[in-house]
Design an enzyme around this catalytic site. Structure first.
Site, PDB file in Angstrom:
ATOM      1  N   ASP A 220       1.388  26.291  -4.893  1.00  0.00           N
ATOM      2  CA  ASP A 220       0.532  25.653  -5.894  1.00  0.00           C
ATOM      3  C   ASP A 220      -0.626  24.932  -5.210  1.00  0.00           C
ATOM      4  O   ASP A 220      -0.442  24.247  -4.195  1.00  0.00           O
ATOM      5  CB  ASP A 220       1.374  24.645  -6.695  1.00  0.00           C
TER       6      ASP A 220
ATOM      7  N   SER B 117       1.016  19.840 -15.358  1.00  0.00           N
ATOM      8  CA  SER B 117      -0.348  20.098 -14.919  1.00  0.00           C
ATOM      9  C   SER B 117      -1.267  18.925 -15.294  1.00  0.00           C
ATOM     10  O   SER B 117      -1.009  17.799 -14.875  1.00  0.00           O
ATOM     11  CB  SER B 117      -0.843  21.430 -15.489  1.00  0.00           C
TER      12      SER B 117
ATOM     13  N   HIS C   7       1.614  27.864  -9.454  1.00  0.00           N
ATOM     14  CA  HIS C   7       1.412  26.926 -10.550  1.00  0.00           C
ATOM     15  C   HIS C   7       1.936  27.520 -11.865  1.00  0.00           C
ATOM     16  O   HIS C   7       1.616  28.662 -12.209  1.00  0.00           O
ATOM     17  CB  HIS C   7      -0.078  26.601 -10.677  1.00  0.00           C
TER      18      HIS C   7
END
Length: 311
Positions: free
Chosen positions: A251, A155, A281
């Protein structure tokens, strides 16, 4: 009803009842709660040793993870935790750093870098680069082979890893590989009006806007961003370390990740792109035992193994 429809697009093995109720940081009030949770320690799943060290005059805390047995010198991974640039901690990603140490035989060093919005860009990147230099300067003490170092993260940690790879290249610091797990690479994503149904779970357009605004110290805009702050904006990608990029097709970051992988390949950088249908995600953290997530993580580890264990 809306959540039920969105859940229908999620791969059955990745569906979890808590998904509609997970609240990513979208404002300062929610951030305080998220930060508390993100300072907890997660289990590594294997036998490792962890130690705290401190880097530089500012006393930047880093967590060093190693296995009990293992030769020296070992390969090393600078692992940068996620959290949208606004939260997270090295100990919260023990479930990722532990397996890297155990399965790759690497020394994993993870910095507790300064967080936005209190510390906007370039604080986090400077802390990560300081950690990388410290790893090289203390290679003998840490049992590290300075010629076999990779960078990775998930991330925001993936975004910072991409930035470290770019800045290291420009500063003449050699890296064997970069691992970018559903990385935050492009602030311009939050400026789009239509996300094609992506970003419903775990990381939303609102949370991404909050993260980028906090990190940049201002709202994202199409025209510009500081150098290295937004890896996807860099034009010249030639010569960067071989990359692994993994992301799910649900995502919010899917398009920017796939585009960056394509640009790396076009620039002659070896890049393995792994996309998972029905994955949102950070699904590998919420459903780690799902077969698709086990394959996802195994592919990431294989990339590190390939480039770090070679002489």
């Amino acid at each position: 009803m809306s959540a039920r429809e969105d859940l229908a697009a999620v791969s059955p093995e990745l569906r979890r009842a808590v998904l509609p109720f997970v609240t990513p940081p979208g404002n300062a009030r929610i951030l305080r709660v998220n930060r508390f949770v993100a300072r907890l320690t997660t289990p590594s799943g294997c036998e490792v040793e962890t130690a705290e060290r401190f880097v530089g005059d500012g006393g930047l805390r880093v967590v060093v993870t190693t296995t009990h047995d293992g030769g020296s010198p070992r390969p090393a991974v600078l692992w940068i935790h996620g959290g949208g640039y606004v939260l997270g901690s090295p100990q919260f990603e023990g479930f990722l750093t532990g397996p890297i140490a155990c399965e790759i035989g690497a020394v994993v060093v993870s910095p507790d870098y300064r967080l936005a919005p209190e510390h906007p860009y370039p604080a986090a990147l400077d802390d990560c680069m300081a950690t990388l230099r410290w790893m090289r300067d203390h290679a003998d003490e840490l049992g590290i082979d300075p010629g076999r170092v990779a960078v990775g993260g998930a991330s925001a940690g993936g975004g910072l890893s991409a930035a470290v790879a770019q800045r290291s290249h420009d500063e003449g610091i050699s890296l064997r590989a970069q691992v970018l797990v559903y990385p935050m690479l492009d602030d311009r994503t939050v400026l789009r009006a239509d996300h094609a149904g992506r970003g419903r779970f775990m990381w939303t357009p609102a949370s991404s806007r909050f993260g980028w605004t906090s990190y940049l110290g201002r709202e994202p805009r199409m025209s510009d961003a500081p150098e290295y702050a937004v890896p996807a904006r860099r034009e010249q990608l030639e010569g960067l370390a071989p990359a692994w990029i993994g992301v799910g097709d649900l995502d919010l970051l899917y398009d920017e990740d796939v585009a960056y992988a394509g640009r790396l390949r076009a620039a002659g950088v070896p890049c393995e792109l792994v996309t998972v249908p029905g994955m949102y995600h950070a699904a590998d953290g919420l459903a780690p035992k799902a077969p698709s997530m086990q394959r996802f993580r195994a592919s990431m580890l294989d990339h590190l193994r390939t480039y770090l264990q070679a002489s």
